[in-house]
Design a protein around this motif. Structure first.
Motif, PDB file in Angstrom:
ATOM      1  N   ALA A   7      16.594  51.412 -51.346  1.00  0.00           N
ATOM      2  CA  ALA A   7      17.676  51.280 -50.371  1.00  0.00           C
ATOM      3  C   ALA A   7      18.499  50.029 -50.623  1.00  0.00           C
ATOM      4  CB  ALA A   7      17.097  51.248 -48.964  1.00  0.00           C
ATOM      5  N   ARG A   8      19.736  50.055 -50.096  1.00  0.00           N
ATOM      6  CA  ARG A   8      20.589  48.864 -50.099  1.00  0.00           C
ATOM      7  C   ARG A   8      20.790  48.314 -48.690  1.00  0.00           C
ATOM      8  NH1 ARG A   8      21.331  45.693 -53.938  1.00  0.00           N
ATOM      9  NH2 ARG A   8      23.540  45.354 -53.502  1.00  0.00           N
ATOM     10  N   THR A   9      20.470  49.142 -47.677  1.00  0.00           N
ATOM     11  CA  THR A   9      20.467  48.710 -46.285  1.00  0.00           C
ATOM     12  C   THR A   9      19.244  49.323 -45.620  1.00  0.00           C
ATOM     13  OG1 THR A   9      22.897  48.684 -46.232  1.00  0.00           O
ATOM     14  CG2 THR A   9      21.741  48.620 -44.106  1.00  0.00           C
ATOM     15  N   ILE A  10      18.498  48.506 -44.852  1.00  0.00           N
ATOM     16  CA  ILE A  10      17.245  48.975 -44.239  1.00  0.00           C
ATOM     17  C   ILE A  10      17.172  48.498 -42.796  1.00  0.00           C
ATOM     18  CG2 ILE A  10      14.713  48.873 -44.325  1.00  0.00           C
ATOM     19  CD1 ILE A  10      15.060  47.980 -47.322  1.00  0.00           C
ATOM     20  N   PHE A  11      16.751  49.391 -41.922  1.00  0.00           N
ATOM     21  CA  PHE A  11      16.343  48.981 -40.579  1.00  0.00           C
ATOM     22  C   PHE A  11      14.961  49.563 -40.333  1.00  0.00           C
ATOM     23  CE2 PHE A  11      16.220  49.814 -35.863  1.00  0.00           C
ATOM     24  CZ  PHE A  11      15.992  48.489 -35.517  1.00  0.00           C
ATOM     25  N   TRP A  12      14.012  48.677 -39.995  1.00  0.00           N
ATOM     26  CA  TRP A  12      12.634  49.115 -39.739  1.00  0.00           C
ATOM     27  C   TRP A  12      12.228  48.694 -38.336  1.00  0.00           C
ATOM     28  CZ3 TRP A  12       7.708  46.179 -41.571  1.00  0.00           C
ATOM     29  CH2 TRP A  12       6.564  46.874 -41.138  1.00  0.00           C
ATOM     30  N   ASN A  13      11.777  49.660 -37.557  1.00  0.00           N
ATOM     31  CA  ASN A  13      11.289  49.383 -36.210  1.00  0.00           C
ATOM     32  C   ASN A  13      10.066  50.239 -35.945  1.00  0.00           C
ATOM     33  OD1 ASN A  13      11.071  49.998 -33.198  1.00  0.00           O
ATOM     34  ND2 ASN A  13      12.535  48.328 -33.173  1.00  0.00           N
ATOM     35  N   GLY A  14       8.912  49.599 -35.861  1.00  0.00           N
ATOM     36  CA  GLY A  14       7.690  50.291 -35.485  1.00  0.00           C
ATOM     37  C   GLY A  14       6.726  50.492 -36.636  1.00  0.00           C
ATOM     38  N   PRO A  15       5.423  50.231 -36.417  1.00  0.00           N
ATOM     39  CA  PRO A  15       4.405  50.358 -37.461  1.00  0.00           C
ATOM     40  C   PRO A  15       4.099  51.818 -37.790  1.00  0.00           C
ATOM     41  CG  PRO A  15       3.361  49.871 -35.376  1.00  0.00           C
ATOM     42  CD  PRO A  15       4.836  49.806 -35.118  1.00  0.00           C
ATOM     43  N   MET A  16       3.439  52.001 -38.916  1.00  0.00           N
ATOM     44  CA  MET A  16       3.102  53.339 -39.392  1.00  0.00           C
ATOM     45  C   MET A  16       1.754  53.824 -38.869  1.00  0.00           C
ATOM     46  SD  MET A  16       5.694  54.291 -41.277  1.00  0.00           S
ATOM     47  CE  MET A  16       6.611  53.544 -39.915  1.00  0.00           C
ATOM     48  N   GLY A  17       1.031  52.938 -38.194  1.00  0.00           N
ATOM     49  CA  GLY A  17      -0.267  53.298 -37.665  1.00  0.00           C
ATOM     50  C   GLY A  17      -0.817  52.164 -36.822  1.00  0.00           C
ATOM     51  N   VAL A  18      -2.112  52.221 -36.551  1.00  0.00           N
ATOM     52  CA  VAL A  18      -2.764  51.185 -35.745  1.00  0.00           C
ATOM     53  C   VAL A  18      -3.092  50.024 -36.680  1.00  0.00           C
ATOM     54  CG1 VAL A  18      -4.604  50.730 -34.081  1.00  0.00           C
ATOM     55  CG2 VAL A  18      -3.712  53.045 -34.328  1.00  0.00           C
ATOM     56  N   PHE A  19      -2.043  49.277 -37.060  1.00  0.00           N
ATOM     57  CA  PHE A  19      -2.191  48.270 -38.107  1.00  0.00           C
ATOM     58  C   PHE A  19      -3.052  47.096 -37.664  1.00  0.00           C
ATOM     59  CE2 PHE A  19       1.120  46.414 -35.601  1.00  0.00           C
ATOM     60  CZ  PHE A  19       1.057  45.049 -35.833  1.00  0.00           C
ATOM     61  N   GLU A  20      -3.313  46.954 -36.356  1.00  0.00           N
ATOM     62  CA  GLU A  20      -4.166  45.860 -35.885  1.00  0.00           C
ATOM     63  C   GLU A  20      -5.585  45.999 -36.424  1.00  0.00           C
ATOM     64  OE1 GLU A  20      -2.432  47.943 -34.073  1.00  0.00           O
ATOM     65  OE2 GLU A  20      -1.270  46.942 -32.509  1.00  0.00           O
ATOM     66  N   TRP A  21      -5.982  47.225 -36.768  1.00  0.00           N
ATOM     67  CA  TRP A  21      -7.288  47.482 -37.374  1.00  0.00           C
ATOM     68  C   TRP A  21      -7.088  47.655 -38.873  1.00  0.00           C
ATOM     69  CZ3 TRP A  21      -8.518  51.800 -33.282  1.00  0.00           C
ATOM     70  CH2 TRP A  21      -8.827  51.188 -32.059  1.00  0.00           C
ATOM     71  N   GLU A  22      -7.768  46.859 -39.670  1.00  0.00           N
ATOM     72  CA  GLU A  22      -7.537  46.820 -41.111  1.00  0.00           C
ATOM     73  C   GLU A  22      -7.653  48.190 -41.770  1.00  0.00           C
ATOM     74  OE1 GLU A  22      -6.618  45.828 -44.849  1.00  0.00           O
ATOM     75  OE2 GLU A  22      -6.298  44.616 -43.043  1.00  0.00           O
ATOM     76  N   ARG A  23      -8.550  49.023 -41.283  1.00  0.00           N
ATOM     77  CA  ARG A  23      -8.747  50.338 -41.907  1.00  0.00           C
ATOM     78  C   ARG A  23      -7.532  51.244 -41.744  1.00  0.00           C
ATOM     79  NH1 ARG A  23     -13.738  52.931 -39.365  1.00  0.00           N
ATOM     80  NH2 ARG A  23     -13.884  54.172 -41.265  1.00  0.00           N
ATOM     81  N   PHE A  24      -6.645  50.885 -40.800  1.00  0.00           N
ATOM     82  CA  PHE A  24      -5.467  51.715 -40.540  1.00  0.00           C
ATOM     83  C   PHE A  24      -4.175  50.915 -40.728  1.00  0.00           C
ATOM     84  CE2 PHE A  24      -8.965  53.022 -37.685  1.00  0.00           C
ATOM     85  CZ  PHE A  24      -9.280  54.225 -38.311  1.00  0.00           C
ATOM     86  N   ALA A  25      -4.252  49.908 -41.592  1.00  0.00           N
ATOM     87  CA  ALA A  25      -3.100  49.026 -41.798  1.00  0.00           C
ATOM     88  C   ALA A  25      -2.369  49.280 -43.110  1.00  0.00           C
ATOM     89  CB  ALA A  25      -3.555  47.563 -41.753  1.00  0.00           C
ATOM     90  N   ALA A  26      -2.917  50.101 -43.982  1.00  0.00           N
ATOM     91  CA  ALA A  26      -2.350  50.244 -45.329  1.00  0.00           C
ATOM     92  C   ALA A  26      -0.931  50.799 -45.306  1.00  0.00           C
ATOM     93  CB  ALA A  26      -3.250  51.141 -46.181  1.00  0.00           C
ATOM     94  N   GLY A  27      -0.653  51.757 -44.433  1.00  0.00           N
ATOM     95  CA  GLY A  27       0.684  52.349 -44.383  1.00  0.00           C
ATOM     96  C   GLY A  27       1.733  51.347 -43.943  1.00  0.00           C
ATOM     97  N   THR A  28       1.432  50.602 -42.897  1.00  0.00           N
ATOM     98  CA  THR A  28       2.362  49.575 -42.421  1.00  0.00           C
ATOM     99  C   THR A  28       2.553  48.500 -43.477  1.00  0.00           C
ATOM    100  OG1 THR A  28       1.754  49.971 -40.111  1.00  0.00           O
ATOM    101  CG2 THR A  28       2.739  47.832 -40.630  1.00  0.00           C
ATOM    102  N   ARG A  29       1.466  48.119 -44.147  1.00  0.00           N
ATOM    103  CA  ARG A  29       1.560  47.105 -45.193  1.00  0.00           C
ATOM    104  C   ARG A  29       2.434  47.597 -46.351  1.00  0.00           C
ATOM    105  NH1 ARG A  29      -3.341  45.624 -45.147  1.00  0.00           N
ATOM    106  NH2 ARG A  29      -4.135  47.210 -46.577  1.00  0.00           N
ATOM    107  N   ALA A  30       2.302  48.871 -46.723  1.00  0.00           N
ATOM    108  CA  ALA A  30       3.106  49.415 -47.816  1.00  0.00           C
ATOM    109  C   ALA A  30       4.598  49.385 -47.477  1.00  0.00           C
ATOM    110  CB  ALA A  30       2.667  50.848 -48.120  1.00  0.00           C
ATOM    111  N   VAL A  31       4.932  49.733 -46.244  1.00  0.00           N
ATOM    112  CA  VAL A  31       6.335  49.699 -45.824  1.00  0.00           C
ATOM    113  C   VAL A  31       6.840  48.267 -45.784  1.00  0.00           C
ATOM    114  CG1 VAL A  31       7.885  50.093 -43.869  1.00  0.00           C
ATOM    115  CG2 VAL A  31       6.300  51.887 -44.579  1.00  0.00           C
ATOM    116  N   ALA A  32       6.045  47.355 -45.226  1.00  0.00           N
ATOM    117  CA  ALA A  32       6.448  45.956 -45.133  1.00  0.00           C
ATOM    118  C   ALA A  32       6.702  45.360 -46.516  1.00  0.00           C
ATOM    119  CB  ALA A  32       5.378  45.151 -44.400  1.00  0.00           C
ATOM    120  N   GLU A  33       5.826  45.641 -47.449  1.00  0.00           N
ATOM    121  CA  GLU A  33       6.001  45.114 -48.806  1.00  0.00           C
ATOM    122  C   GLU A  33       7.223  45.714 -49.478  1.00  0.00           C
ATOM    123  OE1 GLU A  33       2.216  46.001 -50.506  1.00  0.00           O
ATOM    124  OE2 GLU A  33       1.252  44.173 -49.706  1.00  0.00           O
ATOM    125  N   ALA A  34       7.490  46.992 -49.221  1.00  0.00           N
ATOM    126  CA  ALA A  34       8.665  47.634 -49.797  1.00  0.00           C
ATOM    127  C   ALA A  34       9.948  47.041 -49.228  1.00  0.00           C
ATOM    128  CB  ALA A  34       8.616  49.141 -49.539  1.00  0.00           C
TER     129      ALA A  34
END
Length: 349
Positions: free
Chosen positions: A266-293
């Motif tokens: 992308a050249r413009t991005i707006f992100w609002n809201g996690p991809m899962g229950v990222f507060e628990w490490e076992r369910f944080a991978a999706g949010t982490r992948a989006v954040a890193e991207a």
């Protein structure tokens, strides 16, 4: 977009200035647990002091006090202490929690007059409360010469870029639990976006009954859990193969790769809201992948919403994002095309 006049145009030398800041910070054991919002208020306060303000009275709400017991829990003393340590100047004083007075949320003109009494200038720097027509955000602006602080103006400028002509591809990423809270934003921005990626519990709601008028991309797979528990049994499955009674608590690895690739391109991005229950490490991978991207993308990127902001900060990626909004509900309303009362009450630049 309508822009209010800046505090930089105000004559504050020798004046007593009332500042509405957003000092609604988390507390733990009677102390400030995260001073991000206090730090964000400093540039405007520093400018006022440097330009000769005789006194700077700072007002804000803190939490949602409902009872007499909350008067201790949500007292401003810890916030005032932290602000003094960051800005040690005797001309600054912090008023008590505006919401201790029920007239505040009623936008009562009498309470506004009490706030304005003895003051010469009003500065609103609380973007996070600008969508509320309260005494300290709206009514008082009609009683004193009113100006916008630097944080408020920065929020309007950065979020406003998403409402104009944007560089493409424009990718919108939405997650979290409730589609209703973000429906107006999705409708206002989504139809202009080149891709709308939806994760979190919101994806389930959209899959069951899509209320949107444009196509979206939903998860292909999820990390399913046997119960809503950090230690629950889990398995990665396609979205149409979740076992009965199980819950999807994160987007799956295939979806994470697809979403991350779209975001990185992308050249413009707006992100609002996690991809899962990222507060628990076992369910944080999706949010982490989006954040890193988002951080990796060669793009104008905006992150808004408490949980996604928390994620980007906890991952140490905030300095690689164009703008991290402090606004919450105010950001959503602005991006939905709604005029914010706290902004409308200040004369135009």
């Amino acid at each position: 977009m309508r822009l209010p006049r800046s505090v930089e145009t105000a004559d504050v030398a020798g004046k007593r200035v009332l500042v509405r800041a957003d000092l609604n910070v988390p507390l733990a054991d009677g102390r400030v647990a995260d001073d991000t919002r206090i730090r964000a208020a400093r540039p405007t306060l520093r400018w006022l002091l440097d330009h000769g303000a005789a006194e700077v009275a700072v007002c804000s709400h803190l939490g949602r006090p409902q009872s007499d017991a909350d008067r201790t829990r949500f007292a401003m003393a810890p916030v005032a202490e932290r602000l003094r340590s960051l800005l040690p100047d005797g001309r600054v004083r912090v008023l008590e929690n505006t919401r201790f007075d029920p007239r505040e949320t009623a936008n009562d003109p009498g309470f506004a007059r009490e706030l304005a009494r003895g003051m010469d200038v009003y500065v609103n720097d609380a973007f996070g409360s600008a969508h509320r027509a309260h005494s300290s955000t709206e009514a008082v602006a009609h009683l004193l010469p009113a100006y916008a602080g630097f944080l408020l103006l920065d929020e309007l400028e950065h979020l406003g870029r998403l409402l104009g002509e944007v560089e493409r591809p424009f990718v919108l990423v939405a997650g979290g639990a409730k589609v209703d809270d973000k429906l107006a934003v999705l409708e206002n921005l989504g139809g202009r976006a080149d891709a709308v990626l939806i994760g979190g519990k919101m994806a389930e709601q959209v899959r069951v009954a899509n209320p949107l008028s444009f196509p979206v991309e939903l998860p292909l797979d999820v990390v399913a859990a046997s119960s809503f528990d950090a230690d629950a049994e889990t398995q990665v499955v396609d979205v149409d193969a979740v076992p009965d009674g199980w819950l999807g608590l994160d987007i799956g690895p295939r979806t994470a790769r697809v979403f991350a690739a779209a975001v990185r391109g992308a050249r413009t991005i707006f992100w609002n809201g996690p991809m899962g229950v990222f507060e628990w490490e076992r369910f944080a991978a999706g949010t982490r992948a989006v954040a890193e991207a988002v951080a990796d993308a060669d793009a104008y990127s905006v992150v808004g919403g408490g949980d996604s902001v928390r994620a980007i900060q906890e991952l140490g990626l905030a300095d690689r994002v164009s703008w991290v909004s402090t606004g919450g509900g105010a950001s959503l309303e602005l991006l939905a095309g709604v005029e914010l009362p706290g902004v409308a009450a200040i004369p135009e630049a």
